[in-house]
Write a protein that holds these residues in place. Structure first.
Motif, PDB file in Angstrom:
ATOM      1  N   ILE A  43       1.739 -77.653  44.866  1.00 43.32           N
ATOM      2  CA  ILE A  43       0.428 -78.084  44.190  1.00 43.32           C
ATOM      3  C   ILE A  43       0.278 -79.683  43.954  1.00 43.32           C
ATOM      4  CG2 ILE A  43      -0.812 -77.854  42.318  1.00 43.32           C
ATOM      5  CD1 ILE A  43       0.505 -74.881  42.052  1.00 43.32           C
ATOM      6  N   TRP A  97     -13.029 -70.451  39.972  1.00 46.29           N
ATOM      7  CA  TRP A  97     -13.392 -69.782  40.631  1.00 46.29           C
ATOM      8  C   TRP A  97     -14.044 -68.705  39.311  1.00 46.29           C
ATOM      9  CZ3 TRP A  97     -10.783 -67.298  44.126  1.00 46.29           C
ATOM     10  CH2 TRP A  97      -9.547 -68.332  45.117  1.00 46.29           C
ATOM     11  N   PHE A 106      -2.145 -65.931  40.830  1.00 43.67           N
ATOM     12  CA  PHE A 106      -1.815 -65.522  41.967  1.00 43.67           C
ATOM     13  C   PHE A 106      -0.171 -65.560  41.705  1.00 43.67           C
ATOM     14  CE2 PHE A 106      -6.013 -67.489  42.562  1.00 43.67           C
ATOM     15  CZ  PHE A 106      -6.401 -66.728  43.837  1.00 43.67           C
ATOM     16  N   LEU A 126     -13.918 -68.721  44.758  1.00 42.30           N
ATOM     17  CA  LEU A 126     -13.584 -69.646  44.518  1.00 42.30           C
ATOM     18  C   LEU A 126     -15.420 -70.645  45.107  1.00 42.30           C
ATOM     19  CD1 LEU A 126     -12.198 -72.139  43.667  1.00 42.30           C
ATOM     20  CD2 LEU A 126     -11.846 -72.451  46.643  1.00 42.30           C
ATOM     21  N   ASP A 186      -6.958 -76.934  41.738  1.00 40.08           N
ATOM     22  CA  ASP A 186      -7.035 -76.948  42.818  1.00 40.08           C
ATOM     23  C   ASP A 186      -6.825 -79.239  43.212  1.00 40.08           C
ATOM     24  OD1 ASP A 186      -9.049 -77.440  43.502  1.00 40.08           O
ATOM     25  OD2 ASP A 186      -9.803 -75.760  44.283  1.00 40.08           O
ATOM     26  N   VAL A 188       0.384 -73.685  49.086  1.00 42.02           N
ATOM     27  CA  VAL A 188       0.704 -73.213  47.802  1.00 42.02           C
ATOM     28  C   VAL A 188       1.410 -72.205  47.857  1.00 42.02           C
ATOM     29  CG1 VAL A 188       0.211 -73.170  45.502  1.00 42.02           C
ATOM     30  CG2 VAL A 188      -0.458 -75.180  47.337  1.00 42.02           C
ATOM     31  N   LEU A 189       0.021 -71.607  47.983  1.00 43.91           N
ATOM     32  CA  LEU A 189       0.531 -69.703  47.645  1.00 43.91           C
ATOM     33  C   LEU A 189       0.599 -68.823  48.848  1.00 43.91           C
ATOM     34  CD1 LEU A 189      -2.374 -68.815  45.794  1.00 43.91           C
ATOM     35  CD2 LEU A 189      -0.195 -69.061  45.365  1.00 43.91           C
ATOM     36  N   TYR A 229      -5.229 -73.942  49.697  1.00 44.07           N
ATOM     37  CA  TYR A 229      -4.248 -72.649  48.368  1.00 44.07           C
ATOM     38  C   TYR A 229      -3.215 -71.653  49.484  1.00 44.07           C
ATOM     39  CZ  TYR A 229      -7.854 -72.426  44.928  1.00 44.07           C
ATOM     40  OH  TYR A 229      -7.534 -73.670  43.280  1.00 44.07           O
ATOM     41  N   LEU A 265     -13.789 -67.861  48.974  1.00 44.55           N
ATOM     42  CA  LEU A 265     -14.342 -69.215  49.350  1.00 44.55           C
ATOM     43  C   LEU A 265     -15.573 -69.249  49.967  1.00 44.55           C
ATOM     44  CD1 LEU A 265     -11.006 -68.161  49.224  1.00 44.55           C
ATOM     45  CD2 LEU A 265     -10.431 -70.718  49.481  1.00 44.55           C
ATOM     46  N   GLY A 293       1.333 -64.953  46.768  1.00 40.38           N
ATOM     47  CA  GLY A 293      -0.304 -64.604  47.287  1.00 40.38           C
ATOM     48  C   GLY A 293      -1.356 -64.169  47.011  1.00 40.38           C
ATOM     49  N   ALA A 339     -10.234 -76.132  50.764  1.00 41.44           N
ATOM     50  CA  ALA A 339      -9.653 -74.890  50.065  1.00 41.44           C
ATOM     51  C   ALA A 339      -8.663 -74.270  50.755  1.00 41.44           C
ATOM     52  CB  ALA A 339     -10.385 -74.844  49.263  1.00 41.44           C
ATOM     53  N   TRP A 392      -0.003 -67.891  51.975  1.00 39.25           N
ATOM     54  CA  TRP A 392      -1.158 -67.436  53.078  1.00 39.25           C
ATOM     55  C   TRP A 392      -1.464 -67.362  54.299  1.00 39.25           C
ATOM     56  CZ3 TRP A 392      -5.732 -68.620  50.122  1.00 39.25           C
ATOM     57  CH2 TRP A 392      -6.558 -67.944  48.579  1.00 39.25           C
TER      58      TRP A 392
END
Length: 274
Positions: free
Chosen positions: A88, A208, A76, A143, A113, A158-159, A155, A190, A10, A151, A161
């Motif tokens: 994603i 990014w 990442f 970002l 994204d 997906v990651l 993320y 972000l 992440g 956002a 967090w």
């Protein structure tokens, strides 16, 4: 020393620049940021930038006929690239390349994204001491997007967090920014703002953005301009630092930042910066 991306999942684990002239890029960033370069394990078209013997970033050569803008891209860490790619797609992101396996080990994918901001994912080994905000490494990643909260939801899913999984990155909302922290230290921000989702300009579309530290701004800006770069923002400051956004000779955007007081106001006001 290297560790697995499973241990830092992440978190940002690398940044890379894809450019059309590797030699020109190396001369530019050597003069501007003080980097030195060594060949990468990926072949002659790639090199790794070092500062004080610490690996900072990668630079690779784009094919001359490839219609892609030169750009800095963050990667990442993920523990499974296939799973991350599926997440994603499920959340209306885009897969541009990959996952691709490398002979040197590891797997990567280049993705975007839902708003079109490009980033990479990496599964495999990473440098144990690479972390945004640490020493000569990138100061932080930013970002610039239409809606930072939307956002962060993308993320985060997906990651992984701010999940219950041990070791994950933490997310907080601070001063109108979403802040990503790794082991308590801020590594990415972000930001919501005016962006053009359909824009072909890398300066106005969601993206990014990488911030690099330098000892002083004025010599770095002068070196950048001398070697074909240019300023695309005014010098800005807050209570602790000054920064400026530049474009390198191939058009890639990045920001330089330094501690407040490293340059005198008189130095920054002298002719020649613009």
């Amino acid at each position: 020393m290297e560790i697995s991306t499973r241990e830092v999942f992440g978190a940002p684990c690398w940044v890379s620049l894809m450019t059309r002239d590797l030699g020109t890029a190396q001369r530019f960033y050597r003069a501007v940021a003080g980097w030195r370069f060594r060949p990468a394990r990926l072949g002659e078209a790639f090199s790794v930038a070092f500062l004080n013997r610490v690996p900072v970033a990668g630079i690779g050569a784009l094919a001359a006929d490839l219609g892609v803008a030169a750009a800095w891209t963050p990667y990442f860490a993920v523990d499974d690239a296939d799973v991350a790619v599926d997440r994603i797609r499920e959340r209306t992101g885009t897969i541009a390349v990959g996952p691709v396996s490398f002979e040197s080990g590891g797997r990567a994918a280049l993705v975007a994204d839902p708003d079109g901001a490009v980033f990479g994912i990496w599964e495999g080994d990473v440098a144990a001491d690479w972390r945004a905000g640490k020493g000569p490494l990138p100061a932080w990643l930013e970002l610039r997007t239409r809606n930072a909260l939307d956002a962060a939801m993308f993320y985060g899913a997906v990651l992984e967090w701010a999940t219950d999984r041990p070791g994950c990155c933490a997310v907080s909302y601070e001063e109108d920014q979403v802040v990503l922290r790794q082991n308590g230290e801020p590594v990415a921000r972000l930001n919501s703002g005016p962006v053009e989702l359909a824009s072909y300009s890398p300066h106005t579309r969601p993206r990014w953005h990488v911030h690099f530290r330098v000892p002083r701004l004025r010599p770095a800006i002068e070196a950048a301009v001398m070697l074909g770069g240019r300023m695309v923002s005014d010098i800005t400051s807050n209570a602790v630092e000054r920064w400026v956004t530049l474009r390198d000779p191939d058009g890639a955007l990045f920001t330089l930042t330094t501690e407040l007081g490293a340059d005198s106001d008189e130095d920054l006001a002298r002719p020649g910066l613009y």
